[in-house]
Design an enzyme around this catalytic site. Structure first.
Site, PDB file in Angstrom:
ATOM      1  N   ARG A  49       0.935  -1.095   0.121  1.00 39.24           N
ATOM      2  CA  ARG A  49       0.074  -0.117  -0.097  1.00 39.24           C
ATOM      3  C   ARG A  49       0.854   1.262  -0.132  1.00 39.24           C
ATOM      4  O   ARG A  49       1.841   1.259   0.943  1.00 39.24           O
ATOM      5  CB  ARG A  49      -1.005  -0.089   1.113  1.00 39.24           C
ATOM      6  CG  ARG A  49      -2.055  -1.272   1.155  1.00 39.24           C
ATOM      7  CD  ARG A  49      -2.904  -0.971   2.351  1.00 39.24           C
ATOM      8  NE  ARG A  49      -2.243  -1.456   3.567  1.00 39.24           N
ATOM      9  CZ  ARG A  49      -2.722  -1.436   4.806  1.00 39.24           C
ATOM     10  NH1 ARG A  49      -3.792  -1.246   5.068  1.00 39.24           N
ATOM     11  NH2 ARG A  49      -1.966  -1.904   5.676  1.00 39.24           N
ATOM     12  N   ASP A  51       1.011   5.619   0.023  1.00 37.47           N
ATOM     13  CA  ASP A  51       0.369   6.527   0.885  1.00 37.47           C
ATOM     14  C   ASP A  51       0.064   7.747   0.045  1.00 37.47           C
ATOM     15  O   ASP A  51       0.412   7.763  -1.286  1.00 37.47           O
ATOM     16  CB  ASP A  51       1.101   7.284   1.962  1.00 37.47           C
ATOM     17  CG  ASP A  51       1.692   6.566   3.126  1.00 37.47           C
ATOM     18  OD1 ASP A  51       0.966   5.531   3.250  1.00 37.47           O
ATOM     19  OD2 ASP A  51       2.860   6.790   3.670  1.00 37.47           O
ATOM     20  N   ARG A 196      10.570   7.268   3.656  1.00 39.88           N
ATOM     21  CA  ARG A 196      10.611   8.890   3.670  1.00 39.88           C
ATOM     22  C   ARG A 196      11.436   9.109   4.855  1.00 39.88           C
ATOM     23  O   ARG A 196      12.027  10.456   4.808  1.00 39.88           O
ATOM     24  CB  ARG A 196       9.187   9.260   3.445  1.00 39.88           C
ATOM     25  CG  ARG A 196       8.545   9.052   2.162  1.00 39.88           C
ATOM     26  CD  ARG A 196       6.917   9.507   2.224  1.00 39.88           C
ATOM     27  NE  ARG A 196       6.937  10.722   2.369  1.00 39.88           N
ATOM     28  CZ  ARG A 196       5.524  11.279   2.880  1.00 39.88           C
ATOM     29  NH1 ARG A 196       4.524  10.318   2.763  1.00 39.88           N
ATOM     30  NH2 ARG A 196       5.363  12.496   3.058  1.00 39.88           N
TER      31      ARG A 196
END
Length: 261
Positions: A49, A51, A196
């Protein structure tokens, strides 16, 4: 019949991969398009998944259907029902023991940094801009501290719902191609915002604000508040889900995606 698809998308217009009632998601549009082609409700399962704002060039999904269609129908037909920034790249029938998420043994991400004093007029939303010069060699050296199995609590989002923070990073490479700096990372699995947060930390090393040894300190402290800021979503690309050889799944080669411009 179980079908696997390779999917690519620009994530800027979507609230991530996962279906949500209150916003547009990639899963929402893909399921709608596939349901039209299959003439029955379709639910898809993805390898990883992503974001809000994160892109993919090698996302893998699977679904089950009673409908019989040629491979080109799942690709070309589905694409006629998708927005311009979501595309099915390939389709193939897979065995019943294949699962896009649970069969994957690793995932690979690429983070793209555009490193020059002036941002690009045409790359906005597709890369992260850094105006200060980056020392990609220092970033690469520092990143090797992360290779192996560690507790990545210092690089985990506060809202991460994983049961634990132990992950195995199999490789990290930081490289430059002209004005682009790439951070390529492969792991057995990732925590929420893990890539990130790692990139945000490496950027501080690249700018000379921190020394490379800082990353070992962060691993030891297991404290998210001590690490760098979360790098923007727009520079992150899901590149590959990696499966055992028995499934013979297509794989996106990094050399082929040095930059998709």
């Amino acid at each position: 019949m179980r079908i696997a698809l390779g999917v690519e998308y620009q994530g800027g217009a979507y609230c991530g991969w996962q279906y949500q009632d209150h916003c547009d998601s990639v899963q929402k549009y893909l399921q709608s398009a596939l349901s039209f082609i299959a003439d029955e409700p379709i639910e898809v399962h993805c390898a990883g998944r992503t974001d809000t704002g994160v892109h993919a060039i090698g996302q893998v999904v699977h679904f089950e259907t009673k409908s019989t269609r040629l491979g080109r129908a799942w690709v070309q037909g589905t694409n006629t029902k998708l927005p311009y920034d979501i595309r099915v790249a390939w389709a193939r029938t897979v065995s019943d023991d294949f699962h896009a998420r649970f069969s994957a043994v690793a995932r690979q991400y690429r983070y793209v940094i555009f490193n020059r004093p002036v941002h690009s007029a045409v790359l906005s939303g597709r890369v992260t801009w850094e105006r200060l010069p980056l020392d990609e060699m220092a970033m690469h050296k520092a990143a090797q501290t992360l290779v192996g199995e560690h507790d990545f609590s210092s690089f985990r989002a506060a809202g991460c719902q994983a049961n634990h923070a132990i992950r195995e990073v199999q490789s990290v490479q930081v490289s430059r191609h002209d004005d682009f700096v790439f951070v390529d990372i492969q792991a057995n699995a990732f925590l929420h915002h893990m890539v990130r947060n790692i990139v945000g930390t490496l950027l501080e090393v690249g700018r000379g604000e921190k020394q490379g040894e800082w990353l070992q300190t962060l691993l030891d402290k297991q404290d998210r508040t001590q690490a760098g800021v979360t790098a923007p979503a727009e520079g992150l690309y899901f590149v590959n889900a990696i499966y055992p050889d028995k499934f013979d799944m297509p794989k996106t080669e990094l050399d082929a995606v040095l930059w998709q411009g």
